[in-house]
Design an enzyme around this catalytic site. Sequence first.
Site, PDB file in Angstrom:
ATOM      1  N   LYS A   1      16.084  45.373  35.825  1.00  0.00           N
ATOM      2  CA  LYS A   1      16.515  45.780  34.486  1.00  0.00           C
ATOM      3  C   LYS A   1      16.271  47.287  34.273  1.00  0.00           C
ATOM      4  O   LYS A   1      15.165  47.773  34.547  1.00  0.00           O
ATOM      5  CB  LYS A   1      15.745  44.966  33.442  1.00  0.00           C
TER       6      LYS A   1
ATOM      7  N   ASP B   1      39.391  47.084  34.519  1.00  0.00           N
ATOM      8  CA  ASP B   1      39.931  48.109  35.420  1.00  0.00           C
ATOM      9  C   ASP B   1      38.812  48.888  36.120  1.00  0.00           C
ATOM     10  O   ASP B   1      39.039  49.529  37.131  1.00  0.00           O
ATOM     11  CB  ASP B   1      40.802  49.085  34.625  1.00  0.00           C
TER      12      ASP B   1
ATOM     13  N   LYS C   1      55.011  48.655  33.036  1.00  0.00           N
ATOM     14  CA  LYS C   1      54.210  47.711  33.849  1.00  0.00           C
ATOM     15  C   LYS C   1      55.131  46.752  34.614  1.00  0.00           C
ATOM     16  O   LYS C   1      54.868  46.419  35.764  1.00  0.00           O
ATOM     17  CB  LYS C   1      53.244  46.921  32.962  1.00  0.00           C
TER      18      LYS C   1
ATOM     19  N   PHE D   1      51.070  40.078  31.753  1.00  0.00           N
ATOM     20  CA  PHE D   1      50.913  40.249  30.323  1.00  0.00           C
ATOM     21  C   PHE D   1      50.648  41.724  30.039  1.00  0.00           C
ATOM     22  O   PHE D   1      50.107  42.424  30.890  1.00  0.00           O
ATOM     23  CB  PHE D   1      49.741  39.405  29.801  1.00  0.00           C
TER      24      PHE D   1
ATOM     25  N   ASN E   1      35.911  42.599  29.204  1.00  0.00           N
ATOM     26  CA  ASN E   1      37.088  42.817  28.365  1.00  0.00           C
ATOM     27  C   ASN E   1      37.155  41.705  27.336  1.00  0.00           C
ATOM     28  O   ASN E   1      36.684  40.605  27.606  1.00  0.00           O
ATOM     29  CB  ASN E   1      38.351  42.719  29.218  1.00  0.00           C
TER      30      ASN E   1
ATOM     31  N   LYS F   1      54.655  47.126  38.561  1.00  0.00           N
ATOM     32  CA  LYS F   1      53.960  46.004  39.213  1.00  0.00           C
ATOM     33  C   LYS F   1      54.941  45.019  39.855  1.00  0.00           C
ATOM     34  O   LYS F   1      54.538  43.951  40.300  1.00  0.00           O
ATOM     35  CB  LYS F   1      53.042  45.305  38.202  1.00  0.00           C
TER      36      LYS F   1
HETATM   37  N1  CTP Z   1      45.872  43.268  35.593  1.00  0.00           N
HETATM   38  C1  CTP Z   1      45.433  43.022  36.868  1.00  0.00           C
HETATM   39  N2  CTP Z   1      44.396  43.731  37.390  1.00  0.00           N
HETATM   40  C2  CTP Z   1      43.812  44.706  36.673  1.00  0.00           C
HETATM   41  C3  CTP Z   1      44.267  44.985  35.362  1.00  0.00           C
HETATM   42  C4  CTP Z   1      45.300  44.251  34.857  1.00  0.00           C
HETATM   43  O1  CTP Z   1      45.980  42.130  37.529  1.00  0.00           O
HETATM   44  N3  CTP Z   1      42.804  45.390  37.204  1.00  0.00           N
HETATM   45  C5  CTP Z   1      47.013  42.490  35.065  1.00  0.00           C
HETATM   46  C6  CTP Z   1      46.698  41.698  33.817  1.00  0.00           C
HETATM   47  O2  CTP Z   1      46.297  40.381  34.133  1.00  0.00           O
HETATM   48  C7  CTP Z   1      47.999  41.705  33.069  1.00  0.00           C
HETATM   49  C8  CTP Z   1      48.652  43.016  33.488  1.00  0.00           C
HETATM   50  O3  CTP Z   1      47.998  43.402  34.684  1.00  0.00           O
HETATM   51  O4  CTP Z   1      48.863  40.666  33.460  1.00  0.00           O
HETATM   52  C9  CTP Z   1      48.546  44.131  32.488  1.00  0.00           C
HETATM   53  O5  CTP Z   1      47.218  44.286  32.070  1.00  0.00           O
HETATM   54  P1  CTP Z   1      46.812  45.334  30.937  1.00  0.00           P
HETATM   55  O6  CTP Z   1      45.346  45.300  30.742  1.00  0.00           O
HETATM   56  O7  CTP Z   1      47.707  45.200  29.745  1.00  0.00           O
HETATM   57  O8  CTP Z   1      47.234  46.694  31.555  1.00  0.00           O
HETATM   58  P2  CTP Z   1      46.709  47.616  32.701  1.00  0.00           P
HETATM   59  O9  CTP Z   1      47.606  47.415  33.867  1.00  0.00           O
HETATM   60  O10 CTP Z   1      45.252  47.481  32.927  1.00  0.00           O
HETATM   61  O11 CTP Z   1      47.071  49.034  32.099  1.00  0.00           O
HETATM   62  P3  CTP Z   1      46.423  49.849  30.876  1.00  0.00           P
HETATM   63  O12 CTP Z   1      44.976  49.533  30.879  1.00  0.00           O
HETATM   64  O13 CTP Z   1      46.769  51.260  31.193  1.00  0.00           O
HETATM   65  O14 CTP Z   1      47.145  49.364  29.656  1.00  0.00           O
END
Ligand code: CTP
Length: 399
Positions: free
Chosen positions: A289, A279, A337, A323, A211, A341
Amino acid sequence: METLKGKNIVLCVTGGIAVYKAVDVVSKLKKLGANVDVLMTKNATEFVSPLTFQSLSHNKVIDDMFSEIKYWDIEHISLAQKADIFLVVPATTNVVGKIANGIADDMVTTTIMATKAKVLIAPAMNTNMYTNPIYQDNEKKLRKLGYLFINPDSGKLACGDIGAGKLADTQDIVDRVEYELMIEEKLKNIKILVTAGPTVEKIDPVRFITNRSTGKMGYAISKQAKLLGAEVTLITGPTNIEKPYVDNIIEIESAEEMYKEVIKNKDVDVIIMTAAVSDYRPKEYIDKKIKKSDNDLVLELGRNKDVLFELGKIKENQLLIGFAAETNNIKEYALKKLKEKNLDLIVANDVSKKEIGFGADSNEVIFFDKNGNEFELEKMSKDLVALEIVNKIIDLLKE
Ligand code: CTP
């Protein structure tokens, strides 16, 4: 930011090959706005000329010229009194031994003896000298008396030996000075866990998915929390930026490792998840490879755990801060969120704007807290955003 504006730093330079690195320390301290006075032992002047330090510090360098003995007397007392902190960079085994045993026979040692300011010592010497029990006893004695040390790094030394004794990184020395001079105890006895940076999900030995995240926001928050006296653990994915001065840094790569480390370290007062956790991960890791073929390649991805969601489920009394990096419908997604969460605060930003968000030094964020409050910050540096976040945490902790 000129975080050290108005601070008086006395840098004592003693003779060793690492003297040239003290030049960089002066330059970095000046950039932070500090006034720096440099004292050099005679041996130090054999390595680098006082003129170099004088040009950078814009102050007269004081070295051990016997002809100036009268001038010393006044000068060393006034420096000892005006200093907010003394640094000894690099510190030889000789100077540490002298300070530990009350020997004051030159400008550096007499001035250090006369000061009531904090003294931060950065040793640099041959590894056998460093591990010699006589040196170690001296260091132990000084630590007990409240003298501060920044441990040397390990690596290849100038003499060719390999081991501990290399002067600590100059940025680490400067970070430590900032910390020692700026610490306020507002978060004393509070334990904070911060996650930062991206995760890396390996496809094969040479490829991965990740990411976008530089880690800047999380590192800035860690630094501010530490400056306010918190005990800070930072769990970070791979980044290319300097690590902040905190209590504990754990480096991870994958989301799974991030999850494991977060769970292991979750018993704290506040958890701040700034990390851009992936995710998804490749369902299968290929240990050789993958060779290209003429066909398309389909990569099957499996879901990673949502670390914050898992924390929200088991949360007890701690504060949970997330965040939300969004490109559209910021408020709607952020609030979703926050609720799903089980967070106390969510910090949302619009990552579609180039001048803020990923990689940028500035950020423009909106806070949404669990009490329904919404607060938009104007565009500011990530350091200032971090300070606002930490201040908001202080408010939430009071509730
Ligand atoms: N986060 C997490 N674990 C994941 C994904 C996200 O703990 N697998 C946490 C991030 O550190 C952040 C928050 O969740 O504090 C939101 O992350 P974000 O990437 O904005 O959102 P997602 O929950 O992944 O949702 P989406 O991809 O649908 O926007």
